[in-house]
Scaffold this motif. Structure first.
Motif, PDB file in Angstrom:
ATOM      1  N   SER A  60     -12.439  -2.354  -1.966  1.00 36.51           N
ATOM      2  CA  SER A  60     -12.587  -1.033  -2.613  1.00 36.51           C
ATOM      3  C   SER A  60     -11.769  -0.981  -3.905  1.00 36.51           C
ATOM      4  CB  SER A  60     -12.171   0.110  -1.671  1.00 36.51           C
ATOM      5  OG  SER A  60     -12.989   0.128  -0.534  1.00 36.51           O
ATOM      6  N   ASP A  61     -11.661  -2.086  -4.557  1.00 37.69           N
ATOM      7  CA  ASP A  61     -10.903  -2.240  -5.796  1.00 37.69           C
ATOM      8  C   ASP A  61     -11.559  -3.362  -6.606  1.00 37.69           C
ATOM      9  OD1 ASP A  61      -8.829  -0.439  -5.903  1.00 37.69           O
ATOM     10  OD2 ASP A  61      -7.414  -1.677  -4.786  1.00 37.69           O
ATOM     11  N   ALA A  71      -2.926  -1.066  -5.212  1.00 41.66           N
ATOM     12  CA  ALA A  71      -2.383  -1.151  -3.855  1.00 41.66           C
ATOM     13  C   ALA A  71      -3.265  -2.066  -3.012  1.00 41.66           C
ATOM     14  CB  ALA A  71      -2.353   0.236  -3.213  1.00 41.66           C
ATOM     15  N   GLY A  72      -2.622  -2.861  -2.178  1.00 45.04           N
ATOM     16  CA  GLY A  72      -3.360  -3.655  -1.196  1.00 45.04           C
ATOM     17  C   GLY A  72      -4.043  -4.873  -1.788  1.00 45.04           C
ATOM     18  N   MET A  73      -5.161  -5.205  -1.196  1.00 46.37           N
ATOM     19  CA  MET A  73      -5.862  -6.441  -1.543  1.00 46.37           C
ATOM     20  C   MET A  73      -6.898  -6.188  -2.635  1.00 46.37           C
ATOM     21  SD  MET A  73      -6.096  -9.635  -0.944  1.00 46.37           S
ATOM     22  CE  MET A  73      -5.578 -10.265   0.648  1.00 46.37           C
ATOM     23  N   PHE A  76     -15.426   3.407   0.983  1.00 42.21           N
ATOM     24  CA  PHE A  76     -15.669   4.824   0.645  1.00 42.21           C
ATOM     25  C   PHE A  76     -17.149   5.109   0.856  1.00 42.21           C
ATOM     26  CE2 PHE A  76     -11.912   4.022  -2.091  1.00 42.21           C
ATOM     27  CZ  PHE A  76     -11.122   5.092  -1.697  1.00 42.21           C
ATOM     28  N   LEU A 119       0.053   5.580   5.097  1.00 42.58           N
ATOM     29  CA  LEU A 119       0.581   4.410   5.817  1.00 42.58           C
ATOM     30  C   LEU A 119       1.699   3.735   5.038  1.00 42.58           C
ATOM     31  CD1 LEU A 119      -2.869   3.018   6.952  1.00 42.58           C
ATOM     32  CD2 LEU A 119      -1.051   3.817   8.484  1.00 42.58           C
ATOM     33  N   ASP A 135      -3.085  -4.518   3.410  1.00 39.39           N
ATOM     34  CA  ASP A 135      -4.292  -3.773   3.037  1.00 39.39           C
ATOM     35  C   ASP A 135      -4.394  -2.594   4.000  1.00 39.39           C
ATOM     36  OD1 ASP A 135      -6.338  -4.250   5.261  1.00 39.39           O
ATOM     37  OD2 ASP A 135      -5.727  -6.290   4.773  1.00 39.39           O
ATOM     38  N   ALA A 136      -5.080  -1.559   3.540  1.00 41.07           N
ATOM     39  CA  ALA A 136      -5.128  -0.337   4.355  1.00 41.07           C
ATOM     40  C   ALA A 136      -6.053  -0.501   5.566  1.00 41.07           C
ATOM     41  CB  ALA A 136      -5.567   0.847   3.494  1.00 41.07           C
ATOM     42  N   SER A 150      -4.154  -5.217  -7.724  1.00 48.73           N
ATOM     43  CA  SER A 150      -4.699  -3.859  -7.867  1.00 48.73           C
ATOM     44  C   SER A 150      -3.552  -2.869  -7.685  1.00 48.73           C
ATOM     45  CB  SER A 150      -5.837  -3.629  -6.860  1.00 48.73           C
ATOM     46  OG  SER A 150      -5.339  -3.650  -5.552  1.00 48.73           O
ATOM     47  N   GLU A 177     -11.270   7.570   3.004  1.00 50.30           N
ATOM     48  CA  GLU A 177     -11.699   8.933   2.666  1.00 50.30           C
ATOM     49  C   GLU A 177     -10.627   9.629   1.840  1.00 50.30           C
ATOM     50  OE1 GLU A 177     -13.811  10.864   1.701  1.00 50.30           O
ATOM     51  OE2 GLU A 177     -15.034  11.042   3.495  1.00 50.30           O
ATOM     52  N   ILE A 225       0.841  -1.208   0.000  1.00 49.12           N
ATOM     53  CA  ILE A 225       0.000   0.000   0.000  1.00 49.12           C
ATOM     54  C   ILE A 225       0.878   1.261   0.000  1.00 49.12           C
ATOM     55  CG2 ILE A 225      -2.021  -1.090   1.046  1.00 49.12           C
ATOM     56  CD1 ILE A 225      -1.206   0.274   3.722  1.00 49.12           C
ATOM     57  N   LYS A 266       4.410   4.813   4.180  1.00 55.69           N
ATOM     58  CA  LYS A 266       5.185   5.699   3.296  1.00 55.69           C
ATOM     59  C   LYS A 266       6.026   6.670   4.126  1.00 55.69           C
ATOM     60  CE  LYS A 266       1.305   5.743   0.126  1.00 55.69           C
ATOM     61  NZ  LYS A 266       0.479   6.544  -0.763  1.00 55.69           N
ATOM     62  N   ILE A 278      -5.856   8.326   2.900  1.00 56.48           N
ATOM     63  CA  ILE A 278      -6.349   8.447   4.272  1.00 56.48           C
ATOM     64  C   ILE A 278      -7.352   7.355   4.626  1.00 56.48           C
ATOM     65  CG2 ILE A 278      -7.859   9.909   5.717  1.00 56.48           C
ATOM     66  CD1 ILE A 278      -6.450  12.333   4.484  1.00 56.48           C
TER      67      ILE A 278
END
Ligand code: SAM
Length: 227
Positions: free
Chosen positions: A89-90, A83-85, A134, A187, A113-114, A81, A159, A11, A189, A216
């Protein structure tokens, strides 16, 4: 029958890829990426050279048939994707469901994942939580924020930076008392920030900032929580 691999990718920090993710992406016949340019950075970093095609929210329905054709032809395919899983949200859900329905094996290679990174980092209760993803931009937004304000357990919201203040203000309007929240930004980063505290204080702090940037996750404690 072929295998559809669903592979989690970092991520933010490229070092967060797992050994199995690298092994799997190196062994499949073809990789479906949300954005081939974004994924190329990760794949080149790990010297993975495979045929890629794009699979994103605007062509997901259309590309499911293509994915099934590849699997039906006996080739193994991985979905990643940006980023992440995948599927969180993907894109991913439609292809995963179709693979199951057509008798193919679905194998998830877990990783970052975030959601879990943010909720654990928040130091707010994470024994039970609701993932809100989201929130809708307009219709239904108020109803969802009200439900978060009334929830007994922690809520996790993805968000965008330009809607953060509006979200915190609306949440504050619906909360009877002040509320523990955490804004987890960027996160893994360079400019990672875990900003936890009472909602009114956190909101005022963000209002003072000239700009808010980055990715975020907002974590909102349940209404009875205090410390
Ligand atoms: N599939 C991803 C996952 O597994 O978490 C989520 C993808 S969704 C399109 C992107 C959103 O996830 C961002 O807008 C933000 O809310 C959250 N996110 C992703 N990376 C993040 C990071 N490094 N720090 C904070 N939030 C992040």
């Amino acid at each position: 029958m072929a295998v559809l691999y669903v592979v989690a990718t970092p991520i933010g920090n490229l070092k967060d890829v797992t050994h199995r993710a690298v092994e799997t992406l190196s062994s499949v016949d073809i990789i479906a990426c949300e954005d081939t340019r974004t994924s190329s950075v990760l794949l080149q970093h790990y010297q993975i050279d495979k045929p890629l095609f794009s699979f994103h929210q605007h062509n997901e329905h259309h590309k499911v048939d293509h994915i099934l054709n590849i699997l039906n032809g006996g080739q193994n395919l991985a979905i990643i994707s940006d980023a992440g899983m995948p599927g969180i949200s993907d894109p991913g859900f439609l292809a995963i469901r179709a693979a199951h329905q057509n008798g193919h094996t679905v194998s998830v290679i877990p990783g970052p994942d975030a959601i879990t990174t943010a909720v654990v980092a928040s130091g707010l209760p994470c024994d039970r939580f609701t993932f809100e993803g989201f929130l809708p931009p307009k219709k239904g937004r108020q109803t969802r924020v009200k439900a978060i304000a009334e929830s007994d357990i922690t809520s996790v919201v993805y968000e965008s930076p330009h809607k953060l203040i509006r979200f915190l203000e609306m949440l504050n309007d619906f909360c009877e008392d002040d509320r523990w929240v955490c804004v987890a930004r960027e996160l893994t980063k360079k400019f990672e920030e875990i900003n936890r505290g009472l909602l009114q204080h956190v909101l005022e702090e963000y209002k003072q900032r000239p700009s808010i940037k980055g990715e975020i996750v907002v974590i909102v404690a349940g209404k009875e929580y205090s410390e």
